[in-house]
Design an enzyme around this catalytic site. Structure first.
Site, PDB file in Angstrom:
ATOM      1  CD  GLU A  76      10.991  30.622 -16.932  1.00 30.57           C
ATOM      2  OE1 GLU A  76      12.187  31.260 -16.760  1.00 30.57           O
ATOM      3  OE2 GLU A  76      10.916  29.848 -17.763  1.00 30.57           O
ATOM      4  CG  ASP A  77      11.138  28.195 -12.269  1.00 27.20           C
ATOM      5  OD1 ASP A  77      10.510  28.229 -13.387  1.00 27.20           O
ATOM      6  OD2 ASP A  77      12.127  27.747 -12.142  1.00 27.20           O
TER       7      ASP A  77
END
Ligand code: MN
Length: 711
Positions: A76-77
């Site tokens: 996600e990051d």
């Protein structure tokens, strides 16, 4: 702050053979992926995955789970993708990390209570592996601890989501300590004033309460010792949120709540639990109606304990829980306890209320040999029969597995179903029969002129959609029948120089309808359009007698023509010909005539059950004179595969049904289907039905339907 070594130490405690090198690789991988990133707290981002992984070791989870905890935010990051994780750490870890990422992407919108349950189910359905939820809970646990760094709007949003979705999930999985922490943290942000008040008051009386707890514990212990029961007794202040909830539910003030403390007795065996209970009740008076036996009847999340409330040494109410050590571990750690304590045979597999999947886990556990095999159990589909999908506004709808875009449209609103022409699933246009998956966001495309199709019945899954489509078709058929019936009656009347509109206005048609037990003229028209009655049958009373023989003559003349010398009927004009009341033959039916003395010729349908009661010798073969007065032009629309010979098959089928084709037009569609419209002459509905049936049997034909008006 948690360090990597703390994680390794914890794991080695419950898994001495743990694959530490893989953990190290995950740690380095995560550190590289999150390099340069910081949390809102100002700490390096890596702190977060380390905390999450550490919490997972507190649940005694396996290596893939802890590795996934370290990696859980990398997709996600950062620039990392699922494929890369699979390359480095294998498919299992990649699936877990991907699962956690997906939950993070579910646009959770918590609002009404009824929907919250669906959100929880959606998370379970999307995860497919309980470990994904455990990792997500550990993630949320740390995020709640660092929530103070967010702005107040985000704080409230996340706190509410935690209270409504994640805390209940933790409870459902039986992980009480996480549930308690999540609730108290969320409470802090959602009702900060009440939180502070309760917190302060409890803190103020800490000394007093500690002394009181000590006193009660000593009292209980001494009684147990007298009777040689080896029990562990503890007491603690209740959690803040549970105190708050009690105040709200029972509408009491904080000062009134005596049972801010809960006492717990842990003991070796189930038998001793009941012994301890009896003992407590013998010296502390039990409060009626406040005893629950969750040992005999465990809660759905496997929780077992005896709960009782008694009157204490100062006349105050005391709540006491009695359980075995094993029950305690399961109460605190739930599902996670099974990793450690696999002998957990304390549950009654017959307990129906246990969630299906949970029960499967517990039952199958008996046969499981090692942890790995046990873990496999968690990969089962949690909701094998349901899917959870979103409306564009973020509401969740529950549908059966295999449900299509049409089912979804009808689940929202029947008008949306009737008018739907297509759907966008996750932004991509799909056909109506497209099967939906959990987590899909569906946007239904409509056209106000569109109508439901019979074909939809072939693929919709929900009974709601089926019912709505059938209702619509029925209503439409009725409308068509009314129109057709009206036209047929109007035609018949005009033949006899009678005015349809006058008879309608004067109520004469309504009266005719009433004689046939119809309530409205539309019902009468529909019955004619549907083929229940012929226009002649309906109008027989209003049509002048002298105009009727025309029809009868035709029948008689056909007898004369086809059976030239068989029977000679004298005085044809004067002969009474009647239709049998038992079978009411109508144009299109195969018929027989029987000569009855004094009553002339009676016409029966060939399939009339009474036909056998007549003397064979009195039988005359008759047939309908299908002149223009008795045939109705009908248009049939046939949809089929665009294959060679289909048209000739259809026309020869019509010919073999003795149906005359007046006109035909055919066209091929771009989707390799062919549509044909045939105008044919039909004497009666039953004939039409026969023709339709035999056309439907032709190879490649998809649908046959009768159409009205011009096409
Ligand atoms: Mn995270």
């Amino acid at each position: 702050m948690v360090r990597f070594n703390d994680i390794v130490d914890e794991i080695l405690k419950y898994n001495p053979q743990a694959d530490v090198p893989t953990l190290e690789r995950a740690y380095i991988f995560s550190a590289q992926a999150h390099k340069g990133q910081t949390r809102l707290s100002g700490e390096p981002y890596l702190v977060h995955p380390l905390e999450v992984a550490y919490t997972l070791t507190k649940m005694n989870l396996d290596i893939p789970s802890v590795v996934s905890g370290l990696l859980h935010d990398t997709i996600e990051d950062s620039y990392v993708n699922k494929k890369e994780i699979e390359e480095y750490f294998g498919k299992e870890v990649a699936e877990l990390v991907d699962g956690v990422t997906k939950i993070g992407q579910i646009p959770l919108k918590t609002s009404e209570d009824s929907r919250v349950e669906n959100f929880r189910k959606m998370i379970l359905a999307t995860s497919k592996d309980i470990r994904v939820i455990l990792i997500k809970l550990a993630d949320r646990y740390h995020n709640m601890q660092t929530l103070n760094f967010l702005n107040s709007d985000r704080q409230v949003d996340i706190a509410r989501e935690t209270l409504e979705i994640y805390a209940p999930l933790a409870h459902r999985l039986g992980i009480e300590w996480i549930k308690g922490e999540l609730e108290d943290e969320a409470f802090k942000y959602l009702h900060s004033l009440e939180y502070k008040t309760i917190n302060t008051k409890i803190a103020k009386k800490k000394k007093e309460r500690d002394a009181y707890i000590h006193e009660v514990i000593e009292l209980l212990k001494s009684k147990f010792e007298q009777y040689e029961l080896h029990a562990e007794v503890s007491g603690r202040a209740k959690r803040l949120y549970s105190i708050y909830r009690k105040m709200m539910l029972e509408k009491v003030e904080l000062d009134d709540i005596y049972d801010l403390t809960a006492f717990r007795v842990k003991i070796d065996s189930v038998k001793e639990c009941y012994l301890a209970l009896g003992l407590i009740h013998s010296f502390f008076r039990p409060i009626p109606g406040k005893f629950s036996d969750f040992i005999a009847l465990p809660k759905p999340n496997m929780y077992q304990s005896l709960h009782t409330k008694v009157v204490g040494p100062y006349g105050e109410k005391i709540e006491i829980q009695i359980r075995t050590h094993e029950m305690h571990k399961i109460a605190e750690e739930g599902i996670a306890a099974h990793w450690k304590y696999k002998e957990g045979r304390a549950f009654d597999p017959k307990e129906d209320k246990i969630f299906g999947w949970l029960r499967r886990v517990i039952e199958s556990q008996q046969e499981l040999k090692d942890n790995k095999e046990f873990m496999e159990v968690f990969k089962i589909d949690l909701f094998p029969d349901e899917i959870y999908v979103f409306t564009p506004k973020g509401d969740v709808k529950e549908l059966p597995k295999g449900a299509t875009a049409v089912d979804f449209a009808y689940a929202i609103h029947s008008q949306l179903g009737h008018k739907c022409v297509g759907a966008k699933v996750n932004g991509r246009l799909v056909p109506l029969r497209h099967e939906l998956k959990s987590g899909d966001i569906i946007d239904i495309q409509t056209n106000p002129a569109h109508k439901p199709s019979k074909d939809w019945l072939g693929f919709v899954k929900t009974s709601r959609a089926k019912t709505k489509i059938r209702q619509w078709i029925k209503a439409e058929q009725r409308e068509r029948s009314i129109e057709l019936g009206k036209t047929l009656i109007e035609k018949e009347l005009s033949k006899h120089d009678m005015s349809f509109s006058k008879m309608l206005k004067s109520g004469e048609l309504l009266n005719i309808g009433k004689e046939f037990s119809f309530e409205t003229v539309d019902d009468l028209f529909a019955s004619v359009g549907y083929g229940l009655y012929t226009p002649l049958q309906v109008l027989s009373k209003v049509i002048p007698e002298n105009e009727k023989p025309g029809k009868l003559k035709q029948i008689i003349s056909s007898i004369k023509r086809s059976k030239d010398n068989a029977i000679k009927i004298q005085g044809v004009d004067g002969m009474v010909v009647r239709f049998a009341q038992c079978c009411n033959p109508i144009p299109g039916d195969t018929i027989f005539g029987f000569i009855t003395r004094g009553r002339g010729l009676t016409i029966h349908a060939a399939d009339c059950p009474n036909i056998h009661t007549y003397d064979e010798q009195r039988r005359i073969e008759v047939s309908w004179e299908l002149n223009k007065g008795f045939t109705y032009p009908v248009k049939l629309k046939v949809l089929g595969d665009d294959r060679k010979g289909l048209l000739s098959d259809i026309s020869s089928t019509m010919a073999s049904n003795k149906v005359n084709i007046i006109g035909a037009q055919a066209m091929t569609n771009s989707d390799r289907t062919a549509a044909g419209i045939y105008e044919i002459e039909i004497g009666h509905m039953s004939q039409l039905q026969k023709v339709i049936k035999s056309i439907q049997k032709i190879k490649g034909v998809r649908s046959v339907e009768r159409i009205l008006g011009t096409v």
